[in-house]
Design an enzyme around this catalytic site. Structure first.
Site, PDB file in Angstrom:
ATOM      1  N   SER A  29      25.523   9.667 -36.714  1.00 35.86           N
ATOM      2  CA  SER A  29      24.660  10.196 -35.650  1.00 35.86           C
ATOM      3  C   SER A  29      23.371  10.670 -36.301  1.00 35.86           C
ATOM      4  CB  SER A  29      25.342  11.386 -34.973  1.00 35.86           C
ATOM      5  OG  SER A  29      24.432  12.115 -34.179  1.00 35.86           O
TER       6      SER A  29
ATOM      7  N   TYR B  51      30.613  19.177 -34.131  1.00 32.33           N
ATOM      8  CA  TYR B  51      30.167  17.779 -34.102  1.00 32.33           C
ATOM      9  C   TYR B  51      29.197  17.491 -35.263  1.00 32.33           C
ATOM     10  CZ  TYR B  51      28.232  13.438 -32.173  1.00 32.33           C
ATOM     11  OH  TYR B  51      27.817  12.133 -31.992  1.00 32.33           O
TER      12      TYR B  51
HETATM   13  C1  BGC Z   1      25.457  12.664 -29.458  1.00 31.23           C
HETATM   14  C2  BGC Z   1      24.753  12.618 -28.123  1.00 31.23           C
HETATM   15  C3  BGC Z   1      23.301  13.025 -28.285  1.00 31.23           C
HETATM   16  C4  BGC Z   1      22.624  12.287 -29.413  1.00 31.23           C
HETATM   17  C5  BGC Z   1      21.209  12.782 -29.676  1.00 31.23           C
HETATM   18  C6  BGC Z   1      24.676  11.839 -30.452  1.00 31.23           C
HETATM   19  O1  BGC Z   1      25.325  11.793 -31.684  1.00 31.23           O
HETATM   20  O2  BGC Z   1      26.788  12.181 -29.315  1.00 31.23           O
HETATM   21  O3  BGC Z   1      25.395  13.480 -27.217  1.00 31.23           O
HETATM   22  O4  BGC Z   1      22.606  12.741 -27.068  1.00 31.23           O
HETATM   23  O5  BGC Z   1      23.380  12.401 -30.593  1.00 31.23           O
HETATM   24  O6  BGC Z   1      21.145  14.184 -29.743  1.00 31.23           O
END
Ligand code: BGC
Length: 273
Positions: free
Chosen positions: A158, A171
């Protein structure tokens, strides 16, 4: 492998891919792109078998090969069984896409240990368990003529492996962990011809971030974070995954490719600072 005007370019022809969490969102997009690129695809899911069956049916009715493979990626026994199923159906595995992941958001002071563990277990430990089984399978089977690599692992990370994200500490920590898991695996396995890379998606329009795009106000606010001016689609990630799985990226290992419309460019600094 074919590349000419009349045949579709199928850089993954003859290869077998496992995409975790492939019955929706980014995983589904990756699975569909890999099938179009010629791979036989195992569609992993944990809940909602109907959605997995639909992806399998779409791929097979377009002439591709796919199976559904249920497993909770954070459960060692289930992961092992899933690899047995893949071997039974397709003989081996060439490509692992570690995609399964979720969010359990809360401000730090309110975050429960269950929320913390749930996210770390699936997003990070799940990537370790699947990568370990994939590498064991690559070692067991040895080189085969479908690729220059013994195997390829793609970790779906991410932008939050580098952008801190308040309200989402579990996360962001899981994605920061994936960064070093990916790089350490890449370093350890490069000499064995196994390539390990990550994709860092930005905001991709999927169920995981529905609240960030479902109303016009939410979308407007989200777009202030995306210099490209549009929300991403699962296919944006799927095309990059095909590239990282193919010999077109044969000399790339240990890298994260951000597919984020510029989200990691600190857009606030375009007018501030
Ligand atoms: C998340 C999303 C978020 C994006 C940008 C991703 O890794 O799962 O919820 O919109 O990152 O912030």
């Amino acid at each position: 492998m074919t590349r000419n005007a009349t045949t579709a370019y199928q850089p993954l022809a003859g290869q077998v891919a496992l995409v975790t969490g492939a019955n929706s969102g980014i995983g589904e997009g990756i699975a569909r792109c890999m099938a179009r690129a010629g791979a036989a695809v195992a569609i992993n899911y944990v809940v909602n078998p109907d959605a997995a069956s639909k992806v399998v049916k779409d791929i097979t009715s377009a002439g591709g090969k796919a199976i559904a493979a249920q497993a909770d990626v954070s459960n060692e026994t289930q992961v092992r069984k899933m690899f047995d199923t893949i071997r039974d159906s397709f003989g081996t595995l060439d490509i692992l896409v570690n995609n399964a992941g979720w969010q359990k958001d809360a401000p730090l002071a309110e975050m429960t240990l269950e929320q913390w563990n749930a996210v770390i277990n699936v997003n990070l430990t799940g990537q370790f368990l699947c990568a370990r089984e994939a590498v064991r399978e690559f070692f067991r089977r040895g080189m085969r003529p479908v690729s220059k690599a013994l195997g390829k692992i793609i970790c779906i990370s991410s932008v939050h492996e580098c952008i801190p994200w308040g309200g989402h500490c579990n996360y962001a920590a899981s994605k920061g962990g994936i960064l070093m898991l990916m790089k350490s695996m890449a370093q350890e396995l490069a000499g064995r011809k196994i390539r390990v890379n990550s994709i860092g998606p930005g905001a991709i329009q999927t169920p995981i971030n529905r609240s960030a795009w479902e109303t016009p106000d939410a979308m407007k606010s989200l777009l202030t974070l995306i210099p490209d001016g549009r929300i991403g689609q699962a296919e944006d990630i799927g095309r990059t995954a095909v590239f990282l799985a193919s010999d077109d990226s044969d000399y790339i290992t240990g890298q994260t490719i951000f597919v984020d419309g510029g989200m990691t460019l600190y857009p606030g600094f375009a007018t501030g600072g």
